[in-house]
Design an enzyme around this catalytic site. Structure first.
Site, PDB file in Angstrom:
ATOM      1  N   ASP A  12     -15.843  -8.536   2.457  1.00 47.46           N
ATOM      2  CA  ASP A  12     -16.567  -7.966   3.583  1.00 47.46           C
ATOM      3  C   ASP A  12     -17.347  -6.825   2.945  1.00 47.46           C
ATOM      4  O   ASP A  12     -16.785  -5.768   2.658  1.00 47.46           O
ATOM      5  CB  ASP A  12     -15.606  -7.428   4.643  1.00 47.46           C
ATOM      6  CG  ASP A  12     -16.378  -6.906   5.850  1.00 47.46           C
ATOM      7  OD1 ASP A  12     -17.419  -6.258   5.636  1.00 47.46           O
ATOM      8  OD2 ASP A  12     -15.939  -7.130   6.980  1.00 47.46           O
ATOM      9  N   HIS A  13     -18.632  -7.056   2.666  1.00 46.19           N
ATOM     10  CA  HIS A  13     -19.323  -6.110   1.778  1.00 46.19           C
ATOM     11  C   HIS A  13     -19.446  -4.716   2.390  1.00 46.19           C
ATOM     12  O   HIS A  13     -19.681  -3.751   1.670  1.00 46.19           O
ATOM     13  CB  HIS A  13     -20.673  -6.659   1.316  1.00 46.19           C
ATOM     14  CG  HIS A  13     -21.790  -6.538   2.302  1.00 46.19           C
ATOM     15  ND1 HIS A  13     -21.958  -7.415   3.335  1.00 46.19           N
ATOM     16  CD2 HIS A  13     -22.786  -5.640   2.416  1.00 46.19           C
ATOM     17  CE1 HIS A  13     -23.024  -7.048   4.029  1.00 46.19           C
ATOM     18  NE2 HIS A  13     -23.556  -5.981   3.500  1.00 46.19           N
ATOM     19  N   HIS A  56     -17.788  -6.993   9.802  1.00 46.82           N
ATOM     20  CA  HIS A  56     -18.195  -5.615   9.481  1.00 46.82           C
ATOM     21  C   HIS A  56     -17.833  -4.617  10.597  1.00 46.82           C
ATOM     22  O   HIS A  56     -17.247  -3.572  10.336  1.00 46.82           O
ATOM     23  CB  HIS A  56     -19.699  -5.519   9.234  1.00 46.82           C
ATOM     24  CG  HIS A  56     -20.241  -6.515   8.252  1.00 46.82           C
ATOM     25  ND1 HIS A  56     -19.513  -6.981   7.188  1.00 46.82           N
ATOM     26  CD2 HIS A  56     -21.446  -7.143   8.167  1.00 46.82           C
ATOM     27  CE1 HIS A  56     -20.255  -7.840   6.487  1.00 46.82           C
ATOM     28  NE2 HIS A  56     -21.425  -7.955   7.066  1.00 46.82           N
TER      29      HIS A  56
HETATM   30  C1  BG6 Z   1     -24.576  -9.798   6.318  1.00 45.31           C
HETATM   31  C2  BG6 Z   1     -25.112 -10.611   7.474  1.00 45.31           C
HETATM   32  O1  BG6 Z   1     -23.186  -9.879   6.267  1.00 45.31           O
HETATM   33  O2  BG6 Z   1     -24.969  -8.440   6.471  1.00 45.31           O
HETATM   34  C3  BG6 Z   1     -26.620 -10.449   7.598  1.00 45.31           C
HETATM   35  O3  BG6 Z   1     -24.801 -11.975   7.286  1.00 45.31           O
HETATM   36  C4  BG6 Z   1     -27.007  -8.988   7.627  1.00 45.31           C
HETATM   37  O4  BG6 Z   1     -27.102 -11.120   8.762  1.00 45.31           O
HETATM   38  C5  BG6 Z   1     -26.369  -8.245   6.461  1.00 45.31           C
HETATM   39  O5  BG6 Z   1     -28.428  -8.906   7.549  1.00 45.31           O
HETATM   40  C6  BG6 Z   1     -26.649  -6.767   6.524  1.00 45.31           C
HETATM   41  O6  BG6 Z   1     -26.132  -6.118   5.407  1.00 45.31           O
HETATM   42  P1  BG6 Z   1     -26.582  -4.658   5.021  1.00 45.31           P
HETATM   43  O7  BG6 Z   1     -25.722  -4.302   3.876  1.00 45.31           O
HETATM   44  O8  BG6 Z   1     -28.044  -4.746   4.677  1.00 45.31           O
HETATM   45  O9  BG6 Z   1     -26.364  -3.819   6.224  1.00 45.31           O
END
Ligand code: BG6
Length: 511
Positions: free
Chosen positions: A202-203, A265
């Site tokens: 979950d980045h 997230h």
């Molecule tokens: C991803 C989603 O997990 O997170 C995308 O699948 C989204 O739809 C992205 O655009 C957003 O990541 P960040 O790090 O740019 O907020």
């Protein structure tokens, strides 16, 4: 400082903790290496880690995909991706060393021969690069392929850990599309890998500002005493994006905003904001507290009042006219997919009883911003005239996750002058001003942690399942009830989302 009687040396220990954590001998195999995620995030992150000296000298990177590439073509792709997307400057000597360990294996996931080639490539790299048999398999592939890839790894003996060597599986979201499919997937993965071999990405947990939630709460005395129902009025967690779905119709349509980012997230942000203090910062203790709080989340009784979904229509964004979701390439004209979702949740425990947590996310909103706003109750009594406090809002602590990383505290202050007029002001902490070093990208941190076997920042099976448990009834309710409300691109979502908060006597922040 001399060692204490039991041999401990506090100074040495303190210094040790500050040493960079460097991965031992190892390699990474990326499935789905021709995809967007790999090019924009994974390859640059590997390079950035190498550039920071955090990878071992013989680190190896194997790409696996259907494309008819040779090793050199793959290395060229990585090179281009790094040049375009890496965070740190390009250094030829780092690149030269890193590219020594790059290999490409061509095949599809059902192809036994390709998996045998993968096996021999890993063995060759063990000898040539000294990877010690330690490999992580990164499944950057659509979820429908997870079972097949995992089974193939088992069938060809690639998941076996011999002697001291390790094998790990890194799994990208979405982990299932509901509770039942997530459980099925978990069963398949755990047939092959033990729980401590599995790293679910979950980045958001890899973002510095997200990790800072726990530091802010538990390394200070200032906030924790008021972090509860006695002082907090409500919490708003917003993840707004200005982009549309771009070329991701195949993935996004039928999935929608809530499954795409709330299930993972936003619920992780909620868990970190609301959980109790863990006994320590090890993975088990953290997971135990997150699990407990996710298990206490309550969805609204009346889902038509406590949830809203929307879909972007044409509009204006950054001075340009943009098309609506239904006009995007590859989208079914009848699509009911949500590109905006707002949900009111409560947490059934002593700390949070009666405090709403409002979650919202959307594509094509006013601007890109992710923040957690803890909004406090008004002072119970005001000695000032009502006219003197008209411009005084509620105190708030806002954790600015991105893009303008930091923390803001909002409170009332007397306006200079002869009368007693009180107005909102804010006090800011900005990463850019307080720290000289720029924050690593989330994927840098997470890939390094996988190689180190550190699972603190990876959600466990129970967390994933509890999150689906929260979302499933909401998705089912939406399926049964009409279509998402339309909102013009560039706005802050459908009016229904504003009405949802107005009914509670509150309003969304306009970040
Ligand atoms: C991803 C989603 O997990 O997170 C995308 O699948 C989204 O739809 C992205 O655009 C957003 O990541 P960040 O790090 O740019 O907020």
């Amino acid at each position: 400082m001399s060692p204490t009687v039991d041999g401990a040396n506090p100074l040495r220990d303190a210094l040790d903790r500050r040493l960079p954590r460097i991965a031992g001998p190892s390699g990474l195999v990326i499935f789905g290496v021709t995809g967007d995620l790999s090019r924009k995030k994974l390859m640059p992150a590997v390079y950035d880690l190498a550039n920071r000296g955090l990878l071992p000298p013989g680190f190896s990177l194997i790409g696996f995909a259907r494309r008819e590439w040779q090793d050199e073509d793959f290395a060229q792709e990585v090179h281009d991706a790094v040049k375009e997307h890496a965070r740190t400057p390009f250094r030829e000597e780092v690149w030269q060393q890193l590219s020594q360990g790059m290999r490409f294996v061509q095949g599809d996931f059902g192809d036994d021969e390709a998996f045998e080639t993968l096996k021999s490539t890993m063995e060759e790299l063990d000898k040539a690069q000294g990877t010690g048999g330690n490999f992580a398999f990164y499944l950057s592939v659509p979820p429908k392929f997870f079972p097949e890839v995992v089974q193939q790894l088992k069938k060809h003996g690639l998941a076996d850990q011999r002697g001291d060597s390790w094998r790990r599986a890194v799994i990208e979201k979405p982990f299932g599309h509901d509770l039942a499919s997530a459980q099925e997937l978990n069963a398949i993965v755990h047939e092959v890998f033990k729980p401590d071999q599995v790293f679910r990405i979950d980045h958001y947990l890899g973002k510095e500002t997200v990790q800072n939630i726990l530091a802010l709460r538990f390394a200070n005395t200032l906030f924790e005493p008021i972090w509860n129902r006695s002082y907090v009025d409500h919490v708003q967690i917003t993840m707004a994006e200005d982009i549309g779905i771009g070329g991701r119709a195949g993935y996004y349509d039928g999935i929608g905003a809530a499954r795409d980012v709330i299930q993972n997230h936003l619920l992780q942000l909620l868990a970190l904001t609301a959980m109790e203090e863990p006994a320590s910062f090890d993975a088990d203790a953290l997971a135990a507290e997150k699990t407990k709080v996710l298990g206490a989340v309550k969805i609204p009784k009346d889902l038509s009042k406590g949830t809203v979904r929307g879909q972007y229509a044409a509009g204006w964004q950054g001075g340009e006219k943009v098309i609506g979701y239904l006009q995007e390439d590859g989208i079914d004209q009848q699509s009911k997919t949500d590109t905006f979702a707002a949900i009111k949740l409560e947490i059934d425990n002593r700390r949070w009883a009666g405090v709403p947590f409002y979650l919202r996310t959307g594509k094509r909103l006013g601007r890109r911003v992710t923040e957690i706003a803890v909004v406090f109750q008004r002072a119970p009594h005001s000695p000032f005239d009502h006219t003197a406090t008209e411009e005084l809002g509620q105190n708030a602590l806002v954790i600015r996750v991105q893009p303008d990383e930091g923390v803001t505290m909002r409170f009332g202050s007397k306006v200079p002058g002869t009368s007693m007029e009180v107005r909102d002001v804010s006090m800011d902490f900005a990463y850019g001003e307080s720290f000289t070093e720029s924050s690593p990208e989330a994927y840098e941190r997470l890939i390094l942690d996988v190689l180190l076997g550190d699972s603190n920042l990876f959600p466990r099976t129970e967390e994933v399942e509890l999150s689906w448990n929260i979302l499933d009834p909401i998705e089912q309710h939406w399926d049964r009830n009409g279509k998402p409300a339309q909102y013009a691109s560039g706005t802050w979502g459908p009016v229904e989302a504003d009405e949802m908060l107005e009914r509670d006597g509150r309003s969304w922040r306009r970040p």
